[in-house]
Write a protein that holds these residues in place. Sequence first.
Motif, PDB file in Angstrom:
ATOM      1  N   PRO A 187      34.648 -11.837  44.389  1.00  0.00           N
ATOM      2  CA  PRO A 187      33.185 -11.201  44.415  1.00  0.00           C
ATOM      3  C   PRO A 187      32.283 -11.884  43.644  1.00  0.00           C
ATOM      4  N   VAL A 188      31.044 -11.905  44.414  1.00  0.00           N
ATOM      5  CA  VAL A 188      29.772 -12.473  43.646  1.00  0.00           C
ATOM      6  C   VAL A 188      28.688 -11.293  43.697  1.00  0.00           C
ATOM      7  N   THR A 189      28.123 -11.025  42.661  1.00  0.00           N
ATOM      8  CA  THR A 189      27.309  -9.835  42.854  1.00  0.00           C
ATOM      9  C   THR A 189      25.924 -10.173  42.192  1.00  0.00           C
ATOM     10  N   VAL A 249      31.753 -10.947  49.086  1.00  0.00           N
ATOM     11  CA  VAL A 249      33.097 -11.625  49.141  1.00  0.00           C
ATOM     12  C   VAL A 249      33.409 -12.348  50.317  1.00  0.00           C
ATOM     13  N   GLY A 250      33.628 -13.685  50.024  1.00  0.00           N
ATOM     14  CA  GLY A 250      33.813 -14.269  51.457  1.00  0.00           C
ATOM     15  C   GLY A 250      32.401 -14.160  52.083  1.00  0.00           C
ATOM     16  N   LYS A 251      32.974 -13.749  53.487  1.00  0.00           N
ATOM     17  CA  LYS A 251      31.619 -13.724  54.392  1.00  0.00           C
ATOM     18  C   LYS A 251      31.156 -12.133  54.385  1.00  0.00           C
ATOM     19  N   LYS A 252      32.158 -11.462  53.824  1.00  0.00           N
ATOM     20  CA  LYS A 252      31.805 -10.011  53.622  1.00  0.00           C
ATOM     21  C   LYS A 252      30.834  -9.425  52.663  1.00  0.00           C
ATOM     22  N   THR A 253      30.054  -8.414  53.069  1.00  0.00           N
ATOM     23  CA  THR A 253      29.002  -7.853  52.323  1.00  0.00           C
ATOM     24  C   THR A 253      29.283  -6.426  51.590  1.00  0.00           C
ATOM     25  N   ARG A 283      19.508   8.775  44.836  1.00  0.00           N
ATOM     26  CA  ARG A 283      20.368   8.836  45.939  1.00  0.00           C
ATOM     27  C   ARG A 283      20.987   7.336  46.169  1.00  0.00           C
ATOM     28  N   GLN A 284      22.362   7.467  46.263  1.00  0.00           N
ATOM     29  CA  GLN A 284      22.951   6.229  46.471  1.00  0.00           C
ATOM     30  C   GLN A 284      23.583   6.106  47.584  1.00  0.00           C
ATOM     31  N   ILE A 285      23.661   4.890  48.150  1.00  0.00           N
ATOM     32  CA  ILE A 285      24.127   4.645  49.601  1.00  0.00           C
ATOM     33  C   ILE A 285      24.677   3.242  49.634  1.00  0.00           C
ATOM     34  N   PHE A 286      25.821   3.331  50.262  1.00  0.00           N
ATOM     35  CA  PHE A 286      26.503   1.855  50.560  1.00  0.00           C
ATOM     36  C   PHE A 286      26.482   1.661  51.927  1.00  0.00           C
ATOM     37  N   PHE A 287      26.305   0.214  52.076  1.00  0.00           N
ATOM     38  CA  PHE A 287      26.391  -0.404  53.478  1.00  0.00           C
ATOM     39  C   PHE A 287      27.187  -1.430  53.250  1.00  0.00           C
ATOM     40  N   THR A 288      28.279  -1.756  54.323  1.00  0.00           N
ATOM     41  CA  THR A 288      29.203  -2.615  54.413  1.00  0.00           C
ATOM     42  C   THR A 288      29.876  -3.110  55.616  1.00  0.00           C
TER      43      THR A 288
END
Length: 349
Positions: A221-223, A239-243, A261-266
């Motif tokens: 992972p790169v952040t 992570v590779g092509k994924k976000t 408010r904390q929201i995750f999109f993936t």
Amino acid sequence: MAASTTSFVLDIWYFAGLSSDVKPGKMVRREIAGEPITLGRDEDGTVFALRDICPHRAAPLSSGCVKSGTVECPYHGWRFGIKDGACKDIPALCDGQEMETGKIKVRTFPTQEKGRLIWVFISSDKRFAGVPDIKPPSFPFASRKATLDDSLTLNCHVDHAVIGLMDPAHGPYVHRQWWWRSEHSMHEKTKEFAPAERGFTMVAHSPSSNSFAYKLLGGKPVTEITFRLPGIRTEKIKVGKKTVLSFTAVTPMDESRTQIRQIFFTDHGLFKALSPLIRIGAKVFLRQDAHMVNLQQMGLAYDPTLMLVEDSDTQAKWYFSLKKAWAKSCESGAAFVNPVKAKTLRWRS
Ligand code: FES
Ligand SMILES: [Fe+2]
């Protein structure tokens, strides 16, 4: 340098919610930077925001209903245009009781819906009804359905919430747990920072070896973490092509309450599959922060002088100087100059 809590950042777009928060023909109440707001959507999908106080006798319009381009107050049925906030109807008036109802107005707030994010512009000029000359920040990745969504109210001024969340030194103490890190895993870290639009970025890097949670994602992972005014923190993990995009909005409700408010999109399959587990972890994490700022209030009640020390507190210093520079540019009309300069910061955590 003493940390000061001044007023809110104004003349800027605040995150007001996800598109799914406001169904067609419905309203929800929000409090943003000291303003009670009814955030609504008319039957054909347009999002609007009005001050949530009826000019007649102060009933919250958000408890009323949306009716063909107007909001109807729940108390005596006065109706206000969703676009101009002007009163369109006072049902109790009889024939011959002419009144220029259009002169009675509720404050309107510019709104924008981009992707799945809704933004409301809070102007320092309470009569402002035009089009703001800045745009809300853009997060194209946030146009998919959210995978996780959590919110919490902290009993503190927004400044303490913001600098608390960006502060790297509290991790090993406040978030001490096997799946995150411990005091014993502390080591020196070096991170590169660069100015970003109305904020700054911790430039893309591999997360620390003592961050167990990142290992779950597999791969390398790169952040990249970015903060921008008024209180938007995003962490984009590749992570590779994924976000995985973690979007956190820290919003002042009033002087002593702050909404997080904390929201995750993936689009990361494993993250989605593990999301019930990650939800628990993220909730615990946020509540540990909340617990700490609530504890901090015990000391803050005595208005002590506070310190911002060396590199681990530099992001907090940047936040205060960004706020100051923003207020100065809004006041003078001069272009905003980002006070943050590219810098390497070192701390132990
Ligand atoms: S208080 Fe809103 S119509 Fe009377
Ligand atoms: Fe934290």
